[in-house]
Write a protein that holds these residues in place. Structure first.
Motif, PDB file in Angstrom:
ATOM      1  N   SER A 151       0.858  -1.189   0.000  1.00  0.00           N
ATOM      2  CA  SER A 151       0.000   0.000   0.000  1.00  0.00           C
ATOM      3  C   SER A 151       0.887   1.230   0.000  1.00  0.00           C
ATOM      4  N   PHE A 152       0.419   2.308  -0.620  1.00  0.00           N
ATOM      5  CA  PHE A 152       1.240   3.508  -0.758  1.00  0.00           C
ATOM      6  C   PHE A 152       0.324   4.701  -1.007  1.00  0.00           C
ATOM      7  N   LEU A 153       0.903   5.884  -0.906  1.00  0.00           N
ATOM      8  CA  LEU A 153       0.168   7.108  -1.197  1.00  0.00           C
ATOM      9  C   LEU A 153       0.364   7.490  -2.658  1.00  0.00           C
ATOM     10  N   GLU A 154      -0.730   7.818  -3.329  1.00  0.00           N
ATOM     11  CA  GLU A 154      -0.672   8.280  -4.707  1.00  0.00           C
ATOM     12  C   GLU A 154      -1.575   9.493  -4.827  1.00  0.00           C
ATOM     13  N   ALA A 155      -0.972  10.640  -5.128  1.00  0.00           N
ATOM     14  CA  ALA A 155      -1.721  11.903  -5.237  1.00  0.00           C
ATOM     15  C   ALA A 155      -2.532  12.170  -3.977  1.00  0.00           C
ATOM     16  N   GLY A 156      -1.921  11.851  -2.837  1.00  0.00           N
ATOM     17  CA  GLY A 156      -2.557  12.138  -1.556  1.00  0.00           C
ATOM     18  C   GLY A 156      -3.608  11.144  -1.129  1.00  0.00           C
ATOM     19  N   ARG A 157      -3.806  10.077  -1.911  1.00  0.00           N
ATOM     20  CA  ARG A 157      -4.809   9.073  -1.564  1.00  0.00           C
ATOM     21  C   ARG A 157      -4.151   7.704  -1.424  1.00  0.00           C
ATOM     22  N   ASN A 158      -4.755   6.858  -0.579  1.00  0.00           N
ATOM     23  CA  ASN A 158      -4.247   5.510  -0.419  1.00  0.00           C
ATOM     24  C   ASN A 158      -4.449   4.702  -1.695  1.00  0.00           C
ATOM     25  N   ALA A 159      -3.416   3.970  -2.083  1.00  0.00           N
ATOM     26  CA  ALA A 159      -3.478   3.067  -3.221  1.00  0.00           C
ATOM     27  C   ALA A 159      -2.792   1.761  -2.826  1.00  0.00           C
ATOM     28  N   VAL A 203       0.220  -4.989  -6.491  1.00  0.00           N
ATOM     29  CA  VAL A 203       1.085  -6.169  -6.444  1.00  0.00           C
ATOM     30  C   VAL A 203       2.447  -5.796  -7.011  1.00  0.00           C
ATOM     31  N   VAL A 204       3.494  -6.147  -6.289  1.00  0.00           N
ATOM     32  CA  VAL A 204       4.857  -5.866  -6.750  1.00  0.00           C
ATOM     33  C   VAL A 204       5.203  -6.792  -7.915  1.00  0.00           C
ATOM     34  N   ARG A 205       5.737  -6.188  -8.983  1.00  0.00           N
ATOM     35  CA  ARG A 205       6.220  -6.952 -10.123  1.00  0.00           C
ATOM     36  C   ARG A 205       7.577  -6.385 -10.508  1.00  0.00           C
ATOM     37  N   ASP A 206       8.624  -7.118 -10.169  1.00  0.00           N
ATOM     38  CA  ASP A 206       9.998  -6.655 -10.389  1.00  0.00           C
ATOM     39  C   ASP A 206      10.210  -5.303  -9.677  1.00  0.00           C
ATOM     40  N   THR A 207      10.490  -4.260 -10.435  1.00  0.00           N
ATOM     41  CA  THR A 207      10.746  -2.951  -9.821  1.00  0.00           C
ATOM     42  C   THR A 207       9.530  -2.030  -9.898  1.00  0.00           C
ATOM     43  N   ASP A 208       8.380  -2.603 -10.261  1.00  0.00           N
ATOM     44  CA  ASP A 208       7.148  -1.822 -10.376  1.00  0.00           C
ATOM     45  C   ASP A 208       6.079  -2.387  -9.442  1.00  0.00           C
ATOM     46  N   VAL A 209       4.990  -1.650  -9.333  1.00  0.00           N
ATOM     47  CA  VAL A 209       3.800  -2.147  -8.648  1.00  0.00           C
ATOM     48  C   VAL A 209       2.630  -2.044  -9.619  1.00  0.00           C
ATOM     49  N   VAL A 210       1.903  -3.142  -9.781  1.00  0.00           N
ATOM     50  CA  VAL A 210       0.679  -3.150 -10.576  1.00  0.00           C
ATOM     51  C   VAL A 210      -0.434  -2.611  -9.685  1.00  0.00           C
ATOM     52  N   VAL A 211      -0.973  -1.481 -10.030  1.00  0.00           N
ATOM     53  CA  VAL A 211      -1.942  -0.790  -9.177  1.00  0.00           C
ATOM     54  C   VAL A 211      -3.323  -1.416  -9.362  1.00  0.00           C
ATOM     55  N   LEU A 212      -3.962  -1.776  -8.235  1.00  0.00           N
ATOM     56  CA  LEU A 212      -5.256  -2.457  -8.270  1.00  0.00           C
ATOM     57  C   LEU A 212      -6.358  -1.655  -7.593  1.00  0.00           C
ATOM     58  N   THR A 213      -6.081  -0.399  -7.280  1.00  0.00           N
ATOM     59  CA  THR A 213      -7.053   0.404  -6.540  1.00  0.00           C
ATOM     60  C   THR A 213      -8.362   0.562  -7.290  1.00  0.00           C
ATOM     61  N   HIS A 214      -8.304   0.582  -8.630  1.00  0.00           N
ATOM     62  CA  HIS A 214      -9.532   0.742  -9.411  1.00  0.00           C
ATOM     63  C   HIS A 214     -10.331  -0.558  -9.486  1.00  0.00           C
ATOM     64  N   PRO A 241      -2.515  -0.468 -14.864  1.00  0.00           N
ATOM     65  CA  PRO A 241      -1.573   0.627 -14.602  1.00  0.00           C
ATOM     66  C   PRO A 241      -0.458   0.183 -13.675  1.00  0.00           C
ATOM     67  N   CYS A 242       0.720   0.710 -13.914  1.00  0.00           N
ATOM     68  CA  CYS A 242       1.891   0.375 -13.094  1.00  0.00           C
ATOM     69  C   CYS A 242       2.573   1.652 -12.622  1.00  0.00           C
ATOM     70  N   ARG A 243       3.254   1.545 -11.497  1.00  0.00           N
ATOM     71  CA  ARG A 243       4.061   2.636 -10.959  1.00  0.00           C
ATOM     72  C   ARG A 243       5.407   2.063 -10.532  1.00  0.00           C
ATOM     73  N   PRO A 244       6.481   2.801 -10.697  1.00  0.00           N
ATOM     74  CA  PRO A 244       7.775   2.318 -10.192  1.00  0.00           C
ATOM     75  C   PRO A 244       7.788   2.305  -8.671  1.00  0.00           C
ATOM     76  N   LEU A 245       8.420   1.284  -8.104  1.00  0.00           N
ATOM     77  CA  LEU A 245       8.565   1.227  -6.646  1.00  0.00           C
ATOM     78  C   LEU A 245       9.415   2.387  -6.138  1.00  0.00           C
ATOM     79  N   ALA A 246      10.432   2.737  -6.897  1.00  0.00           N
ATOM     80  CA  ALA A 246      11.322   3.810  -6.472  1.00  0.00           C
ATOM     81  C   ALA A 246      10.543   5.108  -6.306  1.00  0.00           C
ATOM     82  N   GLY A 247      10.713   5.729  -5.168  1.00  0.00           N
ATOM     83  CA  GLY A 247      10.093   7.015  -4.914  1.00  0.00           C
ATOM     84  C   GLY A 247       8.706   6.957  -4.301  1.00  0.00           C
ATOM     85  N   LEU A 248       8.158   5.756  -4.094  1.00  0.00           N
ATOM     86  CA  LEU A 248       6.841   5.652  -3.476  1.00  0.00           C
ATOM     87  C   LEU A 248       6.894   6.063  -2.005  1.00  0.00           C
TER      88      LEU A 248
END
Length: 297
Positions: A5-13, A16-27, A53-60
């Motif tokens: 779980s992480f913050l995205e644009a001020g909201r909880n998201a 699932v971690v996939r390599d160096t990314d996270v597959v976002v399932l909030t929707h 949609p995916c986001r890099p783990l780095a910087g989360l």
């Protein structure tokens, strides 16, 4: 799978971690608890779907894997050697100890007393006895009441690391440890939830805590006085367990309050809780800040 779980644009998201990314399932499901209620197979299927949609783990900005669990249930004095060191610290002599408990010692934590991976934990302004406690935490995936020990592991979604930590003087003000366990941002959980299928038998895990790189705690989960199936059976005898509930299983020997001299955490320290096969939770220590609206004497 690893669920985070992480913050995205001020909201909880979450996702699932996939390599160096996270597959976002909030929707798909609004939070990880809703995902756990749907089931791990459904989560895995959604994460494999095309066009997710995916986001890099780095910087989360990491949150606890379950940011708002219904319950955080913690077990005290669940490693035999930690029971012995606690007895010696209280009695002040090397030969002193405690009898092993007949039943688990339980207390609860509030959700706002923990933060996520890489977030600072706060040394309270009210105390200089801020102690580290590394633990394996269990996350419930399938709820239930009166769960039999032999069926208990089938109710587990996965495992995560916890810096359960204690404010020792407040913990010992009386027989109820609640004050010393619930200071705001005094503990941490993360970095992720590793699903039970990846871990296998949790009794094979080991728990290590490092303070500024120095190994302070090292315990084997097989040494728990009350193993995880027994804890789930005991807890579910008095309260229903629900998806996303967290059970902290206890800390090994080596806590700062039992050392000679004691070793408590201060601002600038870095605490790592390392459980090979689960992950490494890393948090720095910061002084609790003064905030607008705080009362002043």
């Amino acid at each position: 799978m690893k669920l985070i779980s992480f913050l995205e644009a001020g909201r909880n998201a979450w996702g699932v971690v996939r390599d160096t990314d996270v597959v976002v399932l909030t929707h798909v499901w609004p939070d990880v608890i809703a995902g756990l209620e749907a089931g791990l197979d459904e989560i895995a299927g959604a994460a494999r779907a095309d066009g997710m949609p995916c986001r890099p783990l780095a910087g989360l900005q990491w949150l606890p894997p379950v940011p708002a669990p219904g319950k955080i249930l913690c077990v005290g004095l669940n490693y035999g050697r930690h029971v012995a060191e606690a007895g010696r610290a209280e009695a002040g002599r090397a030969e002193a100890g405690r009898d092993l408990p007949a039943h688990p010692s339980m207390f609860v934590r509030f959700a706002d007393s923990v933060v996520g991976h890489r977030e600072p934990v706060w040394k309270p302004r009210a105390s200089d006895r801020f102690d580290y406690e590394g633990e394996l935490a269990v996350v419930i995936g399938r709820g239930g009441r009166h769960i039999a020990a032999e069926d208990a592991l089938s109710h587990v979604a996965g495992y995560t690391c916890m810096a359960e930590n204690s404010v020792r003087d407040f913990q010992k003000h009386n027989a109820q440890v609640t004050p010393g366990k619930n200071f705001e941002r005094s503990g941490a959980i993360g970095p992720w939830l590793v699903t039970a299928d990846e871990v296998g038998d949790p009794s094979r895990l080991e728990v290590m805590s490092r303070l500024n790189g120095e190994l302070m705690q090292h315990g084997q989960v097989s040494d728990l006085i009350f193993p995880i199936p027994e804890l789930i059976a005991y807890i579910s005898a008095f309260t229903p367990l629900s998806p996303g509930d967290i059970i902290a299983t206890g800390t090994p020997e080596g806590v700062g309050s039992s050392r000679k001299p004691p070793r408590f955490m201060v601002a600038g320290d870095t605490l790592e809780v390392d459980i090979p096969g689960v992950g490494t939770l890393v948090n720095t220590v910061a002084d609790e800040p003064a905030r607008q609206g705080d009362a002043h004497g």
